[in-house]
Design a protein around this motif. Structure first.
Motif, mmCIF file in Angstrom:
data_model
loop_
_atom_site.group_PDB
_atom_site.id
_atom_site.type_symbol
_atom_site.label_atom_id
_atom_site.label_comp_id
_atom_site.label_asym_id
_atom_site.label_seq_id
_atom_site.Cartn_x
_atom_site.Cartn_y
_atom_site.Cartn_z
ATOM 1 N N LEU A 1 7.670 10.698 -5.247
ATOM 2 C CA LEU A 1 7.003 9.319 -5.489
ATOM 3 C C LEU A 1 5.651 9.193 -5.670
ATOM 4 O O LEU A 1 4.945 8.493 -6.706
ATOM 5 N N GLN A 2 4.851 9.910 -4.692
ATOM 6 C CA GLN A 2 3.265 9.845 -4.641
ATOM 7 C C GLN A 2 3.086 10.487 -6.069
ATOM 8 O O GLN A 2 2.141 9.841 -6.533
ATOM 9 N N ARG A 3 3.575 11.483 -6.458
ATOM 10 C CA ARG A 3 3.124 12.101 -7.680
ATOM 11 C C ARG A 3 3.492 11.202 -8.887
ATOM 12 O O ARG A 3 2.225 11.072 -9.686
ATOM 13 N N TYR B 1 0.775 -1.142 -0.143
ATOM 14 C CA TYR B 1 0.193 -0.004 -0.013
ATOM 15 C C TYR B 1 0.973 1.217 0.013
ATOM 16 O O TYR B 1 1.084 1.878 0.958
ATOM 17 N N LEU B 2 1.394 1.641 -1.157
ATOM 18 C CA LEU B 2 2.315 2.729 -1.263
ATOM 19 C C LEU B 2 1.850 4.094 -0.793
ATOM 20 O O LEU B 2 2.653 4.835 -0.001
ATOM 21 N N TRP C 1 -1.117 5.662 -11.917
ATOM 22 C CA TRP C 1 -2.470 5.029 -11.726
ATOM 23 C C TRP C 1 -3.518 5.808 -12.397
ATOM 24 O O TRP C 1 -4.406 4.977 -13.102
ATOM 25 N N MET C 2 -3.239 6.954 -12.607
ATOM 26 C CA MET C 2 -4.384 7.759 -13.528
ATOM 27 C C MET C 2 -4.310 7.289 -14.849
ATOM 28 O O MET C 2 -5.273 7.356 -15.581
ATOM 29 N N SER C 3 -3.243 7.038 -15.399
ATOM 30 C CA SER C 3 -3.110 6.527 -16.722
ATOM 31 C C SER C 3 -3.726 5.454 -17.141
ATOM 32 O O SER C 3 -4.140 5.301 -18.148
ATOM 33 N N THR C 4 -3.585 4.567 -16.076
ATOM 34 C CA THR C 4 -4.119 3.164 -16.295
ATOM 35 C C THR C 4 -5.618 3.261 -16.169
ATOM 36 O O THR C 4 -6.581 2.511 -16.766
ATOM 37 N N VAL C 5 -6.339 3.972 -15.296
ATOM 38 C CA VAL C 5 -7.783 4.193 -15.389
ATOM 39 C C VAL C 5 -8.278 5.000 -16.643
ATOM 40 O O VAL C 5 -9.410 4.658 -16.770
ATOM 41 N N ARG C 6 -7.707 6.019 -17.234
ATOM 42 C CA ARG C 6 -7.973 6.610 -18.210
ATOM 43 C C ARG C 6 -8.268 5.821 -19.442
ATOM 44 O O ARG C 6 -8.957 5.941 -20.561
#
Length: 126
Positions: A112-114, A5-6, A120-125
């Motif tokens: 790292l968080q950014r 859980y990063l 993560w957002m690119s995989t959701v899109r």
């Protein structure tokens, strides 16, 4: 293998870094206080080892977890470079080094968080 859980880990490290920064500020504020002993936070790895398992009970008859140690209470006497005649163990140089380490760790965690958030957002899109 358990999932990592990063974002939670980064948040916990930021909380630890905030505690450590508060201790550095406290040490600097008491730089001329006779007999003051410098404090530092326990290493992050030790804090994580102590809080690795969290027990919870759904029934009042279940075992209750012991009151956990907060990160603010996880302090230790700092390894001072020198002690003054008045017994003060705060070294301004050492505290500034710690402040720089804290700033670097905050920057690393934020970057790292950014990065992981944008991945993560690119995989959701898609």
């Amino acid at each position: 293998m358990e999932p990592v859980y990063l974002f939670n880990l980064i948040d916990r490290q930021k909380s630890w870094l905030s505690t450590r920064q508060s201790l550095v500020a406290q040490n600097v504020a008491n730089i001329n206080t006779p007999g003051y002993k410098a404090l530092d936070a326990l290493p992050f790895a030790r804090v994580m080892e102590r809080s690795a398992l969290e027990m919870a009970g759904a029934n009042p008859l279940h075992m209750r977890p012991a009151p956990g140690e907060t990160m603010a209470a996880a302090t230790k006497p700092a390894d001072g470079w020198e002690t003054t005649h008045a017994g003060n163990t705060v070294s301004p140089e050492q505290e500034m080094i710690k402040a720089g380490e804290i700033r670097g760790a905050f920057s690393l965690g934020t970057n790292l968080q950014r990065s992981f958030h944008s991945m993560w957002m690119s995989t959701v899109r898609t």
